[in-house]
Design a protein around this motif. Sequence first.
Motif, PDB file in Angstrom:
ATOM      1  N   TYR A  29      44.995   3.391  61.969  1.00  6.63           N
ATOM      2  CA  TYR A  29      45.831   4.009  63.001  1.00  6.63           C
ATOM      3  C   TYR A  29      46.965   4.820  62.393  1.00  6.63           C
ATOM      4  N   GLY A  30      46.777   5.237  61.146  1.00  2.00           N
ATOM      5  CA  GLY A  30      47.787   6.044  60.477  1.00  2.00           C
ATOM      6  C   GLY A  30      48.413   5.297  59.309  1.00  2.00           C
ATOM      7  N   GLU A  31      49.214   6.022  58.555  1.00  2.00           N
ATOM      8  CA  GLU A  31      49.825   5.500  57.339  1.00  2.00           C
ATOM      9  C   GLU A  31      50.584   4.203  57.610  1.00  2.00           C
ATOM     10  N   GLY A  32      50.294   3.191  56.798  1.00  2.90           N
ATOM     11  CA  GLY A  32      50.982   1.919  56.910  1.00  2.90           C
ATOM     12  C   GLY A  32      50.384   0.946  57.906  1.00  2.90           C
ATOM     13  N   SER A  33      49.368   1.369  58.673  1.00  2.00           N
ATOM     14  CA  SER A  33      48.756   0.441  59.626  1.00  2.00           C
ATOM     15  C   SER A  33      47.875  -0.553  58.879  1.00  2.00           C
ATOM     16  N   GLU A  34      47.756  -1.741  59.456  1.00  3.13           N
ATOM     17  CA  GLU A  34      47.010  -2.840  58.837  1.00  3.13           C
ATOM     18  C   GLU A  34      45.502  -2.566  58.861  1.00  3.13           C
ATOM     19  N   PRO A  35      44.777  -3.033  57.838  1.00  2.00           N
ATOM     20  CA  PRO A  35      43.326  -2.824  57.797  1.00  2.00           C
ATOM     21  C   PRO A  35      42.601  -3.627  58.875  1.00  2.00           C
ATOM     22  N   VAL A  36      41.411  -3.158  59.231  1.00  2.64           N
ATOM     23  CA  VAL A  36      40.576  -3.817  60.229  1.00  2.64           C
ATOM     24  C   VAL A  36      39.138  -3.877  59.736  1.00  2.64           C
ATOM     25  N   VAL A  37      38.378  -4.767  60.371  1.00  4.22           N
ATOM     26  CA  VAL A  37      36.928  -4.753  60.231  1.00  4.22           C
ATOM     27  C   VAL A  37      36.400  -4.137  61.520  1.00  4.22           C
ATOM     28  N   SER A  38      35.597  -3.113  61.386  1.00  3.64           N
ATOM     29  CA  SER A  38      35.033  -2.423  62.535  1.00  3.64           C
ATOM     30  C   SER A  38      33.597  -2.883  62.726  1.00  3.64           C
ATOM     31  N   ILE A  39      33.296  -3.351  63.944  1.00  5.41           N
ATOM     32  CA  ILE A  39      31.938  -3.759  64.297  1.00  5.41           C
ATOM     33  C   ILE A  39      31.472  -2.804  65.393  1.00  5.41           C
ATOM     34  N   ALA A  40      30.384  -2.102  65.146  1.00  3.38           N
ATOM     35  CA  ALA A  40      29.930  -1.077  66.090  1.00  3.38           C
ATOM     36  C   ALA A  40      28.452  -1.256  66.399  1.00  3.38           C
ATOM     37  N   ILE A  41      28.089  -0.876  67.630  1.00  2.00           N
ATOM     38  CA  ILE A  41      26.696  -0.936  68.062  1.00  2.00           C
ATOM     39  C   ILE A  41      26.265   0.427  68.564  1.00  2.00           C
ATOM     40  N   TRP A  42      25.148   0.897  68.020  1.00  2.00           N
ATOM     41  CA  TRP A  42      24.478   2.098  68.505  1.00  2.00           C
ATOM     42  C   TRP A  42      23.192   1.643  69.168  1.00  2.00           C
ATOM     43  N   LEU A  43      23.003   1.975  70.424  1.00  2.00           N
ATOM     44  CA  LEU A  43      21.750   1.653  71.095  1.00  2.00           C
ATOM     45  C   LEU A  43      20.632   2.551  70.586  1.00  2.00           C
ATOM     46  N   THR A  44      21.012   3.754  70.150  1.00  2.00           N
ATOM     47  CA  THR A  44      20.093   4.695  69.514  1.00  2.00           C
ATOM     48  C   THR A  44      20.754   5.173  68.230  1.00  2.00           C
ATOM     49  N   LYS A  45      20.150   4.902  67.105  1.00  2.00           N
ATOM     50  CA  LYS A  45      20.747   5.191  65.801  1.00  2.00           C
ATOM     51  C   LYS A  45      21.108   6.664  65.621  1.00  2.00           C
ATOM     52  N   SER A  46      20.413   7.554  66.278  1.00  2.00           N
ATOM     53  CA  SER A  46      20.658   8.982  66.094  1.00  2.00           C
ATOM     54  C   SER A  46      21.901   9.485  66.826  1.00  2.00           C
TER      55      SER A  46
END
Length: 75
Positions: A29-46
């Motif tokens: 979220y910009g300089e100095g923001s804390e790291p996150v783990v992003s979990i994402a789902i694509w119903l269609t990979k393309s």
Amino acid sequence: MKETKLIKEIPLASSDNGVLSVATVKEPYGEGSEPVVSIAIWLTKSDDEPDWKVHVPAKNLDQVIEALQEAKKAL
């Protein structure tokens, strides 16, 4: 500076072409923001953008892992 590192792509169960991805994001979220783990789902990979995603703050990761393990036992 936002830095994303893909950890793993997993074929999405019950889907012919879907993907679940797990990535780390530094300063999401910009300089100095804390790291996150992003979990994402694509119903269609393309697709360019995921259909669903969540950012878990790194400081909450252990708690989320515990909750997921409890959820798995409950199924």
